[in-house]
Design a protein around this motif. Structure first.
Motif, PDB file in Angstrom:
ATOM      1  N   GLU A 165       0.851  -1.180   0.000  1.00  0.00           N
ATOM      2  CA  GLU A 165       0.000   0.000   0.000  1.00  0.00           C
ATOM      3  C   GLU A 165       0.890   1.234   0.000  1.00  0.00           C
ATOM      4  O   GLU A 165       1.840   1.327   0.776  1.00  0.00           O
ATOM      5  N   LEU A 166       0.594   2.173  -0.865  1.00  0.00           N
ATOM      6  CA  LEU A 166       1.316   3.434  -0.883  1.00  0.00           C
ATOM      7  C   LEU A 166       0.800   4.309   0.256  1.00  0.00           C
ATOM      8  O   LEU A 166      -0.410   4.512   0.391  1.00  0.00           O
ATOM      9  N   ARG A 167       1.700   4.818   1.083  1.00  0.00           N
ATOM     10  CA  ARG A 167       1.309   5.579   2.260  1.00  0.00           C
ATOM     11  C   ARG A 167       1.919   6.982   2.217  1.00  0.00           C
ATOM     12  O   ARG A 167       3.002   7.186   1.669  1.00  0.00           O
ATOM     13  N   LEU A 168       1.209   7.925   2.810  1.00  0.00           N
ATOM     14  CA  LEU A 168       1.748   9.276   2.964  1.00  0.00           C
ATOM     15  C   LEU A 168       2.585   9.314   4.234  1.00  0.00           C
ATOM     16  O   LEU A 168       2.133   8.891   5.302  1.00  0.00           O
ATOM     17  N   VAL A 169       3.801   9.831   4.126  1.00  0.00           N
ATOM     18  CA  VAL A 169       4.720   9.893   5.266  1.00  0.00           C
ATOM     19  C   VAL A 169       4.859  11.343   5.699  1.00  0.00           C
ATOM     20  O   VAL A 169       5.136  12.234   4.879  1.00  0.00           O
ATOM     21  N   VAL A 170       4.660  11.597   6.998  1.00  0.00           N
ATOM     22  CA  VAL A 170       4.755  12.946   7.563  1.00  0.00           C
ATOM     23  C   VAL A 170       5.576  12.882   8.842  1.00  0.00           C
ATOM     24  O   VAL A 170       5.745  11.812   9.441  1.00  0.00           O
ATOM     25  N   GLY A 171       6.084  14.030   9.286  1.00  0.00           N
ATOM     26  CA  GLY A 171       6.796  14.091  10.552  1.00  0.00           C
ATOM     27  C   GLY A 171       5.859  13.913  11.728  1.00  0.00           C
ATOM     28  O   GLY A 171       4.647  14.189  11.638  1.00  0.00           O
ATOM     29  N   ASN A 172       6.405  13.454  12.853  1.00  0.00           N
ATOM     30  CA  ASN A 172       5.580  13.190  14.042  1.00  0.00           C
ATOM     31  C   ASN A 172       4.814  14.420  14.518  1.00  0.00           C
ATOM     32  O   ASN A 172       3.732  14.303  15.096  1.00  0.00           O
ATOM     33  N   THR A 173       5.386  15.621  14.303  1.00  0.00           N
ATOM     34  CA  THR A 173       4.735  16.845  14.789  1.00  0.00           C
ATOM     35  C   THR A 173       3.940  17.560  13.699  1.00  0.00           C
ATOM     36  O   THR A 173       3.470  18.676  13.912  1.00  0.00           O
ATOM     37  N   HIS A 174       3.812  16.921  12.558  1.00  0.00           N
ATOM     38  CA  HIS A 174       3.037  17.515  11.468  1.00  0.00           C
ATOM     39  C   HIS A 174       1.555  17.536  11.842  1.00  0.00           C
ATOM     40  O   HIS A 174       1.071  16.669  12.581  1.00  0.00           O
ATOM     41  N   ALA A 175       0.826  18.507  11.311  1.00  0.00           N
ATOM     42  CA  ALA A 175      -0.598  18.636  11.620  1.00  0.00           C
ATOM     43  C   ALA A 175      -1.402  17.404  11.208  1.00  0.00           C
ATOM     44  O   ALA A 175      -2.452  17.113  11.789  1.00  0.00           O
ATOM     45  N   LEU A 176      -0.912  16.666  10.208  1.00  0.00           N
ATOM     46  CA  LEU A 176      -1.638  15.484   9.734  1.00  0.00           C
ATOM     47  C   LEU A 176      -1.275  14.225  10.516  1.00  0.00           C
ATOM     48  O   LEU A 176      -1.900  13.170  10.314  1.00  0.00           O
ATOM     49  N   ALA A 177      -0.279  14.303  11.391  1.00  0.00           N
ATOM     50  CA  ALA A 177       0.253  13.102  12.032  1.00  0.00           C
ATOM     51  C   ALA A 177      -0.778  12.394  12.907  1.00  0.00           C
ATOM     52  O   ALA A 177      -0.662  11.184  13.149  1.00  0.00           O
ATOM     53  N   GLU A 178      -1.788  13.112  13.399  1.00  0.00           N
ATOM     54  CA  GLU A 178      -2.789  12.497  14.270  1.00  0.00           C
ATOM     55  C   GLU A 178      -3.860  11.744  13.493  1.00  0.00           C
ATOM     56  O   GLU A 178      -4.665  11.023  14.078  1.00  0.00           O
ATOM     57  N   ARG A 179      -3.872  11.902  12.171  1.00  0.00           N
ATOM     58  CA  ARG A 179      -4.904  11.247  11.363  1.00  0.00           C
ATOM     59  C   ARG A 179      -4.473   9.824  10.982  1.00  0.00           C
ATOM     60  O   ARG A 179      -3.304   9.466  11.038  1.00  0.00           O
ATOM     61  N   THR A 180      -5.454   9.045  10.565  1.00  0.00           N
ATOM     62  CA  THR A 180      -5.159   7.713  10.022  1.00  0.00           C
ATOM     63  C   THR A 180      -5.284   7.698   8.503  1.00  0.00           C
ATOM     64  O   THR A 180      -4.714   6.839   7.844  1.00  0.00           O
ATOM     65  N   THR A 181      -6.066   8.646   7.967  1.00  0.00           N
ATOM     66  CA  THR A 181      -6.207   8.786   6.518  1.00  0.00           C
ATOM     67  C   THR A 181      -6.055  10.260   6.158  1.00  0.00           C
ATOM     68  O   THR A 181      -6.202  11.137   7.004  1.00  0.00           O
ATOM     69  N   VAL A 182      -5.772  10.493   4.879  1.00  0.00           N
ATOM     70  CA  VAL A 182      -5.626  11.866   4.414  1.00  0.00           C
ATOM     71  C   VAL A 182      -6.362  11.999   3.082  1.00  0.00           C
ATOM     72  O   VAL A 182      -6.325  11.098   2.238  1.00  0.00           O
ATOM     73  N   SER A 183      -7.049  13.100   2.898  1.00  0.00           N
ATOM     74  CA  SER A 183      -7.763  13.347   1.642  1.00  0.00           C
ATOM     75  C   SER A 183      -6.825  14.010   0.645  1.00  0.00           C
ATOM     76  O   SER A 183      -5.796  14.601   1.023  1.00  0.00           O
TER      77      SER A 183
END
Length: 300
Positions: A165-183
């Motif tokens: 599965e292709l996944r989006l990778v973000v830093g731990n402190t990124h605003a998206l880091a708390e999500r499980t999915t991203v639009s």
């Protein structure tokens, strides 16, 4: 008629620049080299080169034959390698081409035990991410292509070796880091880092962003994967990686990885080879080892 030596002479001249250096490279005398080409020119009623100062310049006929040599000589070399491998049983050369950066990471997981099983097989890896792997395979410049974008074309064989599965990778402190999915729309404000590959071959664009009419705020290309991950960890951007690779880097860097959309983006890594080479034991074993590695992964 055109012989192998004629093609080798033109290649040597194009590479070395002078008749003397070309002759030395081929272990021929200048007179023997010139005589060979002159005889071919007489047979074909054309001129392959002409003097230009102290050097030689290929004519249009010479340039055409030089281009032919780039296709024919690798095919002849491969034919010889196949015949030697068939004659000797366990000897040969396996040339592997890759069209994606994660392909190399997958290859590292299977290559060491393979080399131990086949000590007399030479391994060569072509790691060029902007080359046409299908063309290289058809022209016998490589023997196996590792790709996530198969072209189902006979007489080529496609063997799936890794589903991911292709996944989006973000830093731990990124605003998206708390999500499980991203639009897709969430990436319109992001600095997207990718490998230096044309957009039409980047899954994050073709299967996620472009179908939804979304463009990232900024797009940057980075070839070194470790640098890419460090930039992401420092909140200098986001990137996409296969799930298994993202999990590996998550153990080393402060990063998180998220699903792309509710359904996710799923891909398969394939080994592609010419059907005519199926009888090569060392090639068949490499393909079988790749398929087994995926079976083991699926059961774990």
């Amino acid at each position: 008629m055109i012989q192998r030596i004629h093609l080798e002479i033109l290649q040597a001249l194009a590479e070395k620049g002078t008749l003397g250096e070309a002759a030395n490279a081929l272990f021929l005398t200048q007179s023997a080299l010139s005589h060979s080409i002159k005889k071919l020119e007489d047979q074909l009623n054309t001129t392959l080169w002409e003097k230009q100062g102290r050097g030689l310049r290929l004519t249009p006929s010479g340039e055409h034959l030089l281009q032919v040599s780039h296709t024919v000589l690798p095919q002849l070399a491969q034919a010889e390698a196949v015949l030697r491998a068939l004659g000797e049983g366990r000897r040969g050369k396996l040339r592997i081409g890759m069209e994606c950066h994660p392909c190399y990471e997958w290859l590292l997981t299977v290559v060491q035990p393979y080399l131990q099983r086949w000590p007399d097989v030479d391994l060569d890896v072509v790691q060029r991410f902007r080359f046409n792997g299908l063309e290289a395979l058809e022209q016998h410049q490589i023997d196996v292509l590792i790709t996530s974008d198969p072209v189902l074309k006979e007489p080529l064989v496609h063997v799936p070796v890794l589903q991911y599965e292709l996944r989006l990778v973000v830093g731990n402190t990124h605003a998206l880091a708390e999500r499980t999915t991203v639009s897709a729309s969430a990436l319109s404000t992001e600095h997207l880092i990718t490998f230096p590959v044309a957009r039409e071959r980047l899954d994050v664009f073709t299967q996620f962003l472009l179908p939804r009419g979304v463009e990232p705020r900024q797009h940057q290309e980075i070839e070194a994967m470790d640098i890419m991950i460090q930039l992401v960890a420092a909140r200098r951007g986001v990137c996409t990686l296969p799930d298994w690779l993202a999990e590996r880097y998550q153990a080393q860097y402060p990063i998180q990885h998220l699903r792309l959309g509710d359904a996710g983006v799923f891909k398969t890594l394939y080994l592609v080879y010419r059907e005519a080479d199926s009888g090569l034991a060392y090639l068949a074993d490499f393909v079988r080892a790749g398929a087994i590695s995926e079976a083991v992964k699926s059961q774990s």
